[in-house]
Write a protein that holds these residues in place. Structure first.
Motif, mmCIF file in Angstrom:
data_model
loop_
_atom_site.group_PDB
_atom_site.id
_atom_site.type_symbol
_atom_site.label_atom_id
_atom_site.label_comp_id
_atom_site.label_asym_id
_atom_site.label_seq_id
_atom_site.Cartn_x
_atom_site.Cartn_y
_atom_site.Cartn_z
ATOM 1 N N VAL A 24 7.020 42.657 5.386
ATOM 2 C CA VAL A 24 8.152 43.257 4.683
ATOM 3 C C VAL A 24 8.319 42.595 3.315
ATOM 4 C CG1 VAL A 24 10.641 43.641 4.756
ATOM 5 C CG2 VAL A 24 9.312 43.735 6.864
ATOM 6 N N SER A 25 8.550 43.395 2.294
ATOM 7 C CA SER A 25 8.850 42.870 0.965
ATOM 8 C C SER A 25 9.977 43.682 0.348
ATOM 9 C CB SER A 25 7.611 42.896 0.070
ATOM 10 O OG SER A 25 7.140 44.214 -0.098
ATOM 11 N N GLY A 26 10.707 43.037 -0.577
ATOM 12 C CA GLY A 26 11.792 43.731 -1.251
ATOM 13 C C GLY A 26 13.049 43.880 -0.424
ATOM 14 N N LEU A 27 13.098 43.276 0.749
ATOM 15 C CA LEU A 27 14.269 43.320 1.617
ATOM 16 C C LEU A 27 14.613 41.907 2.064
ATOM 17 C CD1 LEU A 27 13.300 46.240 4.054
ATOM 18 C CD2 LEU A 27 14.842 46.378 2.092
ATOM 19 N N ALA A 28 15.900 41.668 2.303
ATOM 20 C CA ALA A 28 16.313 40.397 2.903
ATOM 21 C C ALA A 28 16.003 40.476 4.392
ATOM 22 C CB ALA A 28 17.797 40.169 2.666
ATOM 23 N N PHE A 29 14.883 39.887 4.756
ATOM 24 C CA PHE A 29 14.313 40.077 6.092
ATOM 25 C C PHE A 29 15.336 39.842 7.195
ATOM 26 C CE2 PHE A 29 10.604 40.564 8.670
ATOM 27 C CZ PHE A 29 10.712 39.688 9.739
ATOM 28 N N GLY A 30 16.127 38.802 7.058
ATOM 29 C CA GLY A 30 17.076 38.440 8.113
ATOM 30 C C GLY A 30 18.241 39.395 8.253
ATOM 31 N N ASP A 31 18.421 40.297 7.307
ATOM 32 C CA ASP A 31 19.529 41.248 7.351
ATOM 33 C C ASP A 31 19.169 42.546 8.064
ATOM 34 O OD1 ASP A 31 20.891 40.487 4.031
ATOM 35 O OD2 ASP A 31 21.145 39.512 5.985
ATOM 36 N N MET A 70 6.391 41.657 21.116
ATOM 37 C CA MET A 70 6.761 41.614 19.701
ATOM 38 C C MET A 70 7.178 40.196 19.340
ATOM 39 S SD MET A 70 9.622 43.911 17.749
ATOM 40 C CE MET A 70 9.808 43.867 15.961
ATOM 41 N N SER A 71 6.816 39.776 18.134
ATOM 42 C CA SER A 71 7.237 38.469 17.651
ATOM 43 C C SER A 71 7.513 38.567 16.161
ATOM 44 C CB SER A 71 6.175 37.408 17.936
ATOM 45 O OG SER A 71 4.952 37.732 17.315
ATOM 46 N N SER A 72 8.135 37.510 15.643
ATOM 47 C CA SER A 72 8.554 37.531 14.248
ATOM 48 C C SER A 72 8.299 36.184 13.607
ATOM 49 C CB SER A 72 10.043 37.879 14.170
ATOM 50 O OG SER A 72 10.526 37.758 12.847
ATOM 51 N N ASP A 73 7.784 36.197 12.401
ATOM 52 C CA ASP A 73 7.642 34.997 11.582
ATOM 53 C C ASP A 73 8.542 35.184 10.375
ATOM 54 O OD1 ASP A 73 6.858 33.013 9.744
ATOM 55 O OD2 ASP A 73 4.828 32.941 10.574
ATOM 56 N N GLU A 74 9.725 34.562 10.445
ATOM 57 C CA GLU A 74 10.712 34.765 9.382
ATOM 58 C C GLU A 74 10.187 34.273 8.038
ATOM 59 O OE1 GLU A 74 13.951 36.121 10.055
ATOM 60 O OE2 GLU A 74 13.204 36.537 12.060
ATOM 61 N N ALA A 75 9.464 33.170 8.042
ATOM 62 C CA ALA A 75 8.978 32.595 6.788
ATOM 63 C C ALA A 75 7.980 33.527 6.105
ATOM 64 C CB ALA A 75 8.344 31.242 7.052
ATOM 65 N N LYS A 76 7.184 34.220 6.898
ATOM 66 C CA LYS A 76 6.196 35.146 6.339
ATOM 67 C C LYS A 76 6.747 36.555 6.207
ATOM 68 C CE LYS A 76 2.131 32.664 8.064
ATOM 69 N NZ LYS A 76 0.911 32.748 8.901
ATOM 70 N N LYS A 77 7.983 36.781 6.649
ATOM 71 C CA LYS A 77 8.593 38.112 6.613
ATOM 72 C C LYS A 77 7.665 39.124 7.292
ATOM 73 C CE LYS A 77 11.137 39.194 3.041
ATOM 74 N NZ LYS A 77 11.619 39.504 1.687
ATOM 75 N N THR A 78 7.175 38.725 8.425
ATOM 76 C CA THR A 78 6.204 39.538 9.139
ATOM 77 C C THR A 78 6.587 39.617 10.613
ATOM 78 O OG1 THR A 78 4.439 38.929 7.616
ATOM 79 C CG2 THR A 78 3.764 39.751 9.767
ATOM 80 N N VAL A 79 6.443 40.796 11.178
ATOM 81 C CA VAL A 79 6.573 40.970 12.618
ATOM 82 C C VAL A 79 5.220 41.397 13.164
ATOM 83 C CG1 VAL A 79 9.030 41.492 12.564
ATOM 84 C CG2 VAL A 79 7.368 43.353 12.427
ATOM 85 N N TYR A 80 5.016 41.061 14.424
ATOM 86 C CA TYR A 80 3.750 41.345 15.075
ATOM 87 C C TYR A 80 4.012 42.129 16.353
ATOM 88 C CZ TYR A 80 2.375 37.482 12.048
ATOM 89 O OH TYR A 80 2.166 36.675 10.954
ATOM 90 N N LEU A 81 3.007 42.888 16.743
ATOM 91 C CA LEU A 81 3.054 43.576 18.018
ATOM 92 C C LEU A 81 1.721 43.324 18.713
ATOM 93 C CD1 LEU A 81 4.811 45.431 19.805
ATOM 94 C CD2 LEU A 81 3.478 47.352 18.889
ATOM 95 N N GLN A 82 1.763 42.467 19.727
ATOM 96 C CA GLN A 82 0.569 42.202 20.519
ATOM 97 C C GLN A 82 0.521 43.223 21.643
ATOM 98 O OE1 GLN A 82 0.455 38.377 22.529
ATOM 99 N NE2 GLN A 82 -1.762 38.377 22.530
ATOM 100 N N MET A 83 -0.565 43.962 21.692
ATOM 101 C CA MET A 83 -0.695 45.046 22.665
ATOM 102 C C MET A 83 -1.851 44.717 23.612
ATOM 103 S SD MET A 83 -0.118 48.332 20.163
ATOM 104 C CE MET A 83 -1.679 48.130 19.326
#
Length: 124
Positions: A24-31, A70-83
């Motif tokens: 994610v870019s251009g957004l306040a990820f935590g919001d 699903m997991s989230s890395d707040e520092a990288k502003k990235t979410v993952y989906l392990q399937m």
């Protein structure tokens, strides 16, 4: 400018695994609540997992519970989906989406921003 970019899709055999990423870019990820949706040909878009805005709790649809994580890395502003344990019925375009101050719904109409999608194909 707001962007969500998915990656990691591909072709896999039944029983196989994939990991999708959404940056994610251009957004306040935590919001934002960030969710994964998928859409198979001829079917409606289905919400499958979401991390909510409030306490970052993660929810899953019944169709993927126990197989997808699903997991989230707040520092990288990235979410993952392990399937895991993929089946042909999981074949779809997978999208991530963001819902401002979202409580963690899987209703697509609530989401403000969408990625372009990544194709996942599971062969039998």
């Amino acid at each position: 400018e707001e962007h969500l970019v998915e990656s990691g899709g591909g072709l896999v055999q039944t029983g196989g695994s994939l990991i999708l990423s959404c940056t994610v870019s251009g957004l306040a990820f935590g919001d934002y609540a960030i969710a994964w949706f998928r859409q198979a040909p001829g079917k409606e878009r289905e919400g499958i997992s979401v991390i909510n805005n409030n306490d970052r709790r993660i929810y899953y649809s019944d169709s993927v519970k126990g197989r997808f994580t699903m997991s989230s890395d707040e520092a990288k502003k990235t979410v993952y989906l392990q399937m895991k344990s993929l089946v042909p019925e999981d074949t779809a375009i997978y999208y991530c989406a963001a819902d401002y101050l979202g409580p963690g719904s899987l209703r697509a109409y609530l989401y403000d921003y969408w990625g372009q999608g990544t194709q996942v194909t599971v062969s039998s």
